[in-house]
Design a protein around this motif. Structure first.
Motif, short mmCIF file in Angstrom:
data_model
loop_
_atom_site.label_atom_id
_atom_site.label_comp_id
_atom_site.label_asym_id
_atom_site.label_seq_id
_atom_site.Cartn_x
_atom_site.Cartn_y
_atom_site.Cartn_z
N CYS B 261 -19.88 7.85 -10.28
CA CYS B 261 -20.34 9.10 -10.86
C CYS B 261 -21.77 9.34 -10.38
O CYS B 261 -22.26 8.60 -9.54
CB CYS B 261 -20.30 9.02 -12.38
N CYS B 263 -24.43 8.55 -11.60
CA CYS B 263 -25.32 7.40 -11.83
C CYS B 263 -25.30 6.41 -10.66
O CYS B 263 -26.20 5.58 -10.54
CB CYS B 263 -24.95 6.68 -13.12
N HIS B 268 -16.14 3.89 -11.66
CA HIS B 268 -15.23 4.05 -12.80
C HIS B 268 -13.79 3.95 -12.29
O HIS B 268 -13.43 4.59 -11.32
CB HIS B 268 -15.42 5.44 -13.42
N CYS B 323 -21.83 3.38 -19.13
CA CYS B 323 -22.43 4.18 -18.06
C CYS B 323 -23.19 5.35 -18.66
O CYS B 323 -22.77 5.96 -19.65
CB CYS B 323 -21.36 4.68 -17.11
N CYS B 325 -23.36 8.24 -17.72
CA CYS B 325 -22.70 9.54 -17.58
C CYS B 325 -21.83 9.87 -18.78
O CYS B 325 -21.39 11.00 -18.93
CB CYS B 325 -21.85 9.56 -16.32
ZN LIG Z 1 -20.63 6.98 -14.94
#
Ligand SMILES: [Zn+2]
Lengths: 142, 447
Positions: B261, B263, B268, B323, B325
């Protein structure tokens, strides 16, 4: 004053040099002088040609690693100790020769291709000492 | 379904991505329900799996919790080869709408199949991959993955169309045309292998094209081969393209198994479709989260070719933190090496990625290289052949010898092993389609 030279990376393996020469010949590149400088494992083939740009493009397109550089072409006095005169003229000026080789010349002039660590100063000093530094037009001229 | 998330994600929310944010308890319920179903389906339809279950005295009904997955038998790449071409298919061929195959390095390729529903799932996981990397409708995307039997090209293609991006299905190769298309078509994002993109950055430089000044490419998803953080740093600093790692393999579905993502801190896994485990490479027992091991994947929704506990040979670990996100699906650390790429020389484990890191410490861009292992007089020798590029070349033999020494020293610092460095002419190291071949083991082990 400076002459363009192209250098091609070659592995020291049978047929590699021949393949490169064939590539250049097939493209109609006229080679004036070749000099191979090698370590045993690999080498640099230095090429002087009137078609430096074309030679570089042809060789690059054929997939070789190529770099261009500049050298001086110096007419060496045609008498014993001629080359010594060139080197002696530079002696007090802390200019060193990285490498040199002979230029094959149709007119019978004795011309050395020399790579100095400082080309501009070397050219200046040699001319002041009365030695002939040859430009591109003159080198490949009649 | 998960209303509290809609406000946080205002303006950037895509319905397909909702599954990435499913409450974890719900996600585990979905996984268990699907695991039971896929175990039953595979047991019923796939002989190889049924025989292995029977040999262990197991029935699909023995799976009552998610942890029970570790009782099930593994599948490995040779299973796909041994059952070539359709032996692992669980549906009649009339339900298979697509076949892909991998280029096997030896002998027969492996074949994978998809039903219409599998194709829909594949599209959706790629859409989630692309959204995670910030792609959206309006992007003009140059897809440099190979089209054809390889899952990369067509896999990404389906998801790109799914999000409504403009796809340029250019495939790999012809570097100068790639750059020309990027410029003339106003490309904003790309997909491809990281090593090929690094090559393109150099091609652009040669053509006098500056990525930041002359091109609009802002982001790229890269995968199909292990790559390193050094490569990411190089890509991002040399081209200004934000580089996202994506993960997948044909045996599971192709690209779309996992994705980074914004980040950029681990990938993921799309856990509603893929159940991931990490096991010890020797004991094959599950390792605690955060510990490295081999990634093992079970497909949870695949119909045409369900795969149970597939040993990926990829070495990674689960990230233990949440995470930034907000996605709830778990992350694995980026894969920079594969267990089957690892080689042992004079008792030392070496990964090609370590050699890569060493070469990148010496040269700012990764040269094409090949590790050659030989055995002389009972002693293993490592040679690293490095292709010289025009940028690396100087008109000075001594400087080239220095470069050769620096490569050797850098490899020795990282692996502790001496490597003979051979500087090679460009194009003399064989390229395999899509993926670079990094290791040639010529040791004859009977000597
Ligand atoms: Zn993430």
């Amino acid at each position: 004053m400076k002459i363009r030279q192209i250098s091609v990376f070659l592995e020291n393996q049978p047929g590699r040099l021949a393949a490169l020469c064939r590539t250049l010949a097939d493209a109609g590149v006229n080679l004036s002088t070749l000099m191979l400088s090698e370590t045993g494992e690999f080498g640099l083939l230095r090429i002087i040609t009137p078609d430096a740009d074309k030679a570089r493009a042809v060789v690059e397109k054929a997939g070789y690693a190529v770099t261009a550089s500049e050298v001086l072409a110096i007419q060496v006095p045609d008498k014993p100790g001629g080359l010594a005169a060139v080197l002696t003229a530079l002696d007090p000026h802390q200019i060193s020769v990285e490498y040199m080789y002979a230029f094959a010349c149709r007119t019978g002039r004795a011309i050395m291709i020399i790579r100095f660590n400082d080309l501009d100063r070397a050219a200046d000093i040699l001319q002041k000492a009365g030695l002939k530094v040859i430009n591109t037009a003159n080198l490949f001229g009649p | 379904m998960i209303p509290h998330l809609w406000n946080d994600l205002e303006g950037t929310f895509f319905p397909e991505s909702a599954l990435d944010y499913m409450p974890e308890s719900r996600l585990r319920e979905v996984q268990l329900q699907r695991l039971k179903a896929v175990t039953a389906l595979t047991y019923e339809k796939v002989k190889l799996f049924r025989e292995r279950m029977d040999a262990k005295g197991l029935k699909p009904a023995d799976v009552t919790t998610l942890a029970d997955v570790s009782k099930l038998p593994f599948m490995v790449k040779t299973d796909l080869r041994d059952t070539y071409p359709y032996g692992l298919f669980a549906v009649p061929m009339s339900d298979v709408v697509r076949l892909h195959a991998s280029s096997g390095t030896t002998g027969k390729p492996i074949v994978v199949g998809y039903t219409a529903q599998d194709m829909e799932v594949w599209k959706q996981v790629i859409m989630r991959t692309l959204y995670a990397a910030g792609y959206s409708r309006g992007d003009i995307v140059q897809n440099m993955y190979g089209y054809g039997l390889f899952t990369g090209g067509l896999g990404l293609h389906g998801g790109l169309e799914g999000i409504g991006a403009t796809v340029i299905p250019i495939s790999g190769g012809n570097s100068e045309r790639q750059i020309m298309v990027m410029k003339d078509f106003g490309v904003t994002a790309i997909c491809g292998t990281p090593s090929y993109f690094i090559h393109l950055i150099e091609t652009a430089q040669k053509m006098g094209i500056d990525f930041r000044r002359d091109l609009k490419v802002k982001r790229g998803v890269f995968g199909a081969e292990p790559w390193t953080d050094e490569m990411r740093k190089y890509i991002e600093s040399a081209s200004g393209v934000k580089a996202f790692d994506i993960y997948g393999l044909s045996e599971i579905i192709g690209p779309g198994v996992g994705a980074e993502c914004e980040c950029q801190d681990g990938l993921h896994i799309f856990e509603d479709h893929f159940l991931a485990e990490i096991v010890d490479t020797k004991t094959l027992e599950p390792v605690p989260d955060g510990t490295e091991g081999e990634l093992v994947i079970t497909t949870l929704s695949k119909q045409a070719m369900p795969v149970i506990r597939y040993r990926t040979r990829d070495i990674t670990a689960f990230e233990t933190s949440r995470c930034g996100c907000g996605r709830t699906c778990r992350r694995i650390r980026r894969i920079s090496r594969r267990s089957d790429d690892m080689f042992i020389i004079r008792g030392v484990n070496v990964f090609p990625s370590q050699i890569e890191t060493a070469l990148l410490k010496t040269e700012s861009s990764l040269p094409h290289y090949l590790i050659v292992l030989t055995r002389k007089g009972g002693l293993d020798q490592m040679e690293v052949r490095v292709e010289i590029t025009g940028e690396m070349l100087t008109d000075n033999v001594g400087a080239m010898e220095q470069l050769q020494k620096r490569f050797g020293k850098s490899i020795e610092q990282i692996t502790g092993l001496h490597a003979a460095i051979t500087l090679a002419q460009p194009g003399t190291i064989p390229r395999s389609e899509g993926k670079a071949k990094r290791l040639l083991d010529q040791r004859n082990l009977t000597n």
